[in-house]
Design an enzyme around this catalytic site. Structure first.
Site, PDB file in Angstrom:
ATOM      1  N   HIS A  29      -6.618   1.494   2.423  1.00 15.25           N
ATOM      2  CA  HIS A  29      -5.585   0.608   2.977  1.00 15.25           C
ATOM      3  C   HIS A  29      -5.791   0.315   4.455  1.00 15.25           C
ATOM      4  O   HIS A  29      -5.068  -0.471   5.036  1.00 15.25           O
ATOM      5  CB  HIS A  29      -4.201   1.180   2.741  1.00 15.25           C
ATOM      6  N   HIS A  73       0.789  -1.236   0.000  1.00 17.95           N
ATOM      7  CA  HIS A  73       0.000   0.000   0.000  1.00 17.95           C
ATOM      8  C   HIS A  73       0.821   1.287   0.000  1.00 17.95           C
ATOM      9  O   HIS A  73       0.253   2.355   0.175  1.00 17.95           O
ATOM     10  CB  HIS A  73      -1.118  -0.006   1.060  1.00 17.95           C
ATOM     11  N   ASN A  74       2.132   1.183  -0.228  1.00 13.54           N
ATOM     12  CA  ASN A  74       2.941   2.383  -0.491  1.00 13.54           C
ATOM     13  C   ASN A  74       3.870   2.063  -1.661  1.00 13.54           C
ATOM     14  O   ASN A  74       4.967   1.534  -1.466  1.00 13.54           O
ATOM     15  CB  ASN A  74       3.839   2.739   0.712  1.00 13.54           C
TER      16      ASN A  74
END
Lengths: 479, 138
Positions: A402, A327-328
């Site tokens: 997220h 999620h990054n």
């Protein structure tokens, strides 16, 4: 200051700040939220940050944010931005310092009742076997040559070493490896930070959580994924540790020094960026990919240790991986922009890929239903398993939320309740919490976060993803 | 004269530093950062003489402060030392050379990922005092 008057309601869960709001916007800013969430979102600077993202050179469609949006630095957390490949920009701030922070879900053969006799022992062994907390090193220290293999191969390195199965590789986003990774683009500083951190959780909101399936929303999808009512599951949430942090630090500094050369003016330095096709744009992407591979190997090593503990304490089953999502991250993907299939660089900062049915990278069983999207809640509350849906490809460059999203600073959360009190309170609810720093525990208290049920409901109402199952925690090993 | 304090931020930590000179601003910022990394570091007595040299250039003075702090934060983590005391500082607009003392640390109290540039801008008031706010990613 952005107020509700500046927002155009597209639907009950979708809002837009139009292009006319600020003269330097290149695209509108759009976010997903229910009306009741607006006051919280307008209460910090996250929408100002989203408008800043809308100014990035080469951005297409809209600057987007998920319902877990909150103030970050540069990009808001929960932000998604796609820039045109190859000459639109890549921005390390659009990925974050913890490159490929992400989450994975393991499933067991046990039910909640069957785990009960082993619960205390499992909690203790997990807390002792998985290095967690500030500055805790790994059980292994890699030399630079070995580290380069991790940076190049990601989970593939773990497979070669016997720490992973082929099924683990197949059930990891991008199969646990980005092709463009180049260890030579990663500084020695970054490598020194990473060489003793493989297989460590770190601190902050990172965790290993043993839970159970509390509710099934979609029986058929749950059957295909292999989830059943009351089944024990394990979530692992961590990222690329100091190695990723250093890659971001190194390249933001480099990019800031080159902005003028490319005629880039930014409303916030933390949005530092360069054309993706530029020399240092390419070098950053190669270094970010290497850090992403490190993060996947990191979650895999924690999985390996978790399986060892499980075997020791419980002895039943082998904890297969349901799925692992980043999620990054930034990725080169193809999406429809203005009616044309276009190659873009999708930045996801606190946002999860959520591709729908038929995506060839997915394991065969998931190609029929869509990509699992794992949404961890805050400590002590629910987590969700969702499936990416068709609207995600139309509206969000295939992205979902997220997590729950913070609403309270760590400082304020800590001031509200003592960590020991929270630990006792959660114990009263049947949740064992193990942490190296109990005084910091309340930084991650449920009251510091939005209601994850509300966040996920918005995602489903927007058609971005659909609910499959809700999980509840039993044991939390907090980083 | 220098002073620092921690301010709230939704996801991270905000550090505010005020000082009567740029040199003092750099010293105050490092002390503030170090006290977050290891709470009692600036008040501990020790005969430690761990020292590191910094020589760093950046695009402007604000970026220089951020880069200077990030350089020492990285050294903290790699060397397991909290560098907090600037004993020599040669500060030009975009270049800083410094000698910095530190104390060995088996563990840290906070895992700071980085000092960010977000919203950072060194400002000088009419009396010549300096002020900056830094967001730390924790």
């Amino acid at each position: 200051m952005i107020t509700e008057n500046n927002l155009t309601e597209i639907s009950p869960v979708e809002w837009e700040i139009p292009l006319s709001f600020r003269s330097d916007m290149r695209v509108p800013a759009r976010f997903f939220a229910s009306k009741s969430m607006l006051s919280e979102i307008l209460g910090d600077r996250s929408l100002e940050q989203l408008v800043n993202v809308a100014t990035l050179p080469g951005i297409v469609g809209a600057a987007l944010a998920m319902p877990d949006i909150h103030e970050g630095y540069g990009f808001p957390i929960g932000g998604v931005a796609a820039t045109k490949w190859p000459d639109g920009v890549i921005s390390p701030g659009g990925i974050g310092y913890d490159i490929n922070c992400g989450v994975r879900l393991l499933k067991s053969d046990l039910t909640r009742m069957q785990l009960e006799p082993f619960k205390e022992r499992l909690a203790l062994d997990l807390s002792r076997s998985i290095p967690s907390g500030t500055g805790q090193g790994s059980k292994m220290t890699l030399d630079f040559a070995e580290l380069d293999e991790v940076l190049t191969q990601g989970v593939g390195w773990a497979l070669n070493k016997g720490y992973a199965t082929q099924s683990d590789v197949d059930h990891t986003e991008s199969r646990g490896r980005l092709d463009g990774a180049d260890p030579a683009a990663v500084s020695d500083f970054a490598k020194k930070r990473g060489c003793a951190q493989l297989g460590t959780l770190g601190s902050g909101n990172h965790f290993v959580e043993v839970g159970f399936v509390e509710k099934i929303f979609d029986e058929e999808a749950a059957r295909i994924i292999g989830l059943k009512q009351d089944q024990i599951t394990i979530l692992i949430h961590t990222g690329s540790r100091g190695l990723g942090h250093q890659v971001a630090t190194d390249y933001i500094k480099i990019m800031l020094q080159e902005l003028a050369e490319f005629g880039i003016e930014l409303p916030d330095r933390e949005l530092a960026c360069l054309p993706f096709s530029s020399r240092d744009g390419q070098r950053y992407f190669a270094a970010m990919s290497a850090a992403a591979n490190f993060a996947w190997a990191n979650r895999q090593m924690i999985t390996y240790r978790t399986r060892e503990v499980w075997k020791r304490c419980v002895g039943v089953g082998d904890l297969p991986l349901v799925y692992d999502v980043a999620h990054n991250i930034a990725k080169v993907e193809e999406h429809v922009v203005d009616g044309t299939l276009t190659k873009v660089v999708v930045h996801r900062k606190g946002a999860t890929r959520a591709f729908g049915k038929g995506f060839a990278e997915l394991p065969e069983e998931y190609q029929r239903i869509g990509q699992p999207v794992i949404i961890p809640g805050s400590m002590g509350t629910s987590s969700y398993v969702l499936l990416g849906a068709a609207k995600a490809m139309e509206k969000t460059f295939g992205s979902a939320c997220h997590g729950a999203g913070r609403v309270m600073s760590r400082h304020a959360a800590k001031a509200k309740q003592l960590g020991r009190e929270l630990q006792t309170e959660l114990a009263g609810e049947g949740i064992i919490v193990k942490t190296a720093a109990v005084r910091d525990l309340s930084e991650e208290a449920p009251y510091a976060y939005k209601d994850v049920d509300d966040v996920v409901n918005v995602i489903e109402l927007a058609g971005i993803a659909t609910k499959v199952a809700r999980l509840k925690p039993l044991i939390v090993i907090k980083g | 004269m220098r002073h620092h304090r921690v301010l709230p931020h939704t996801a991270d930590t905000r550090l505010q530093i005020t000082a009567d000179s740029l040199e003092e601003l750099f010293k105050g910022a490092l002390e503030g950062l170090s006290e977050i990394v290891k709470h009692d570091v600036t008040t501990r007595s020790s005969d430690s003489s761990i020292v590191t040299q910094v020589d760093i250039s950046s695009s402007d003075t604000t970026a220089l402060l951020v880069d200077f702090l990030n350089n020492l934060l990285t050294k903290d983590v790699i060397e397991k030392v909290v560098f907090f005391d600037i004993t020599e500082l040669d500060l030009k607009n975009t270049r800083a050379k410094a000698s910095v003392y530190g104390l060995a640390a088996d563990s840290f109290d906070e895992d700071i990922k980085a000092v960010t540039y977000h919203g950072a801008q060194i400002q000088q008031d009419k009396d010549g005092n300096y002020k900056v706010e830094l967001v730390l990613d924790v």
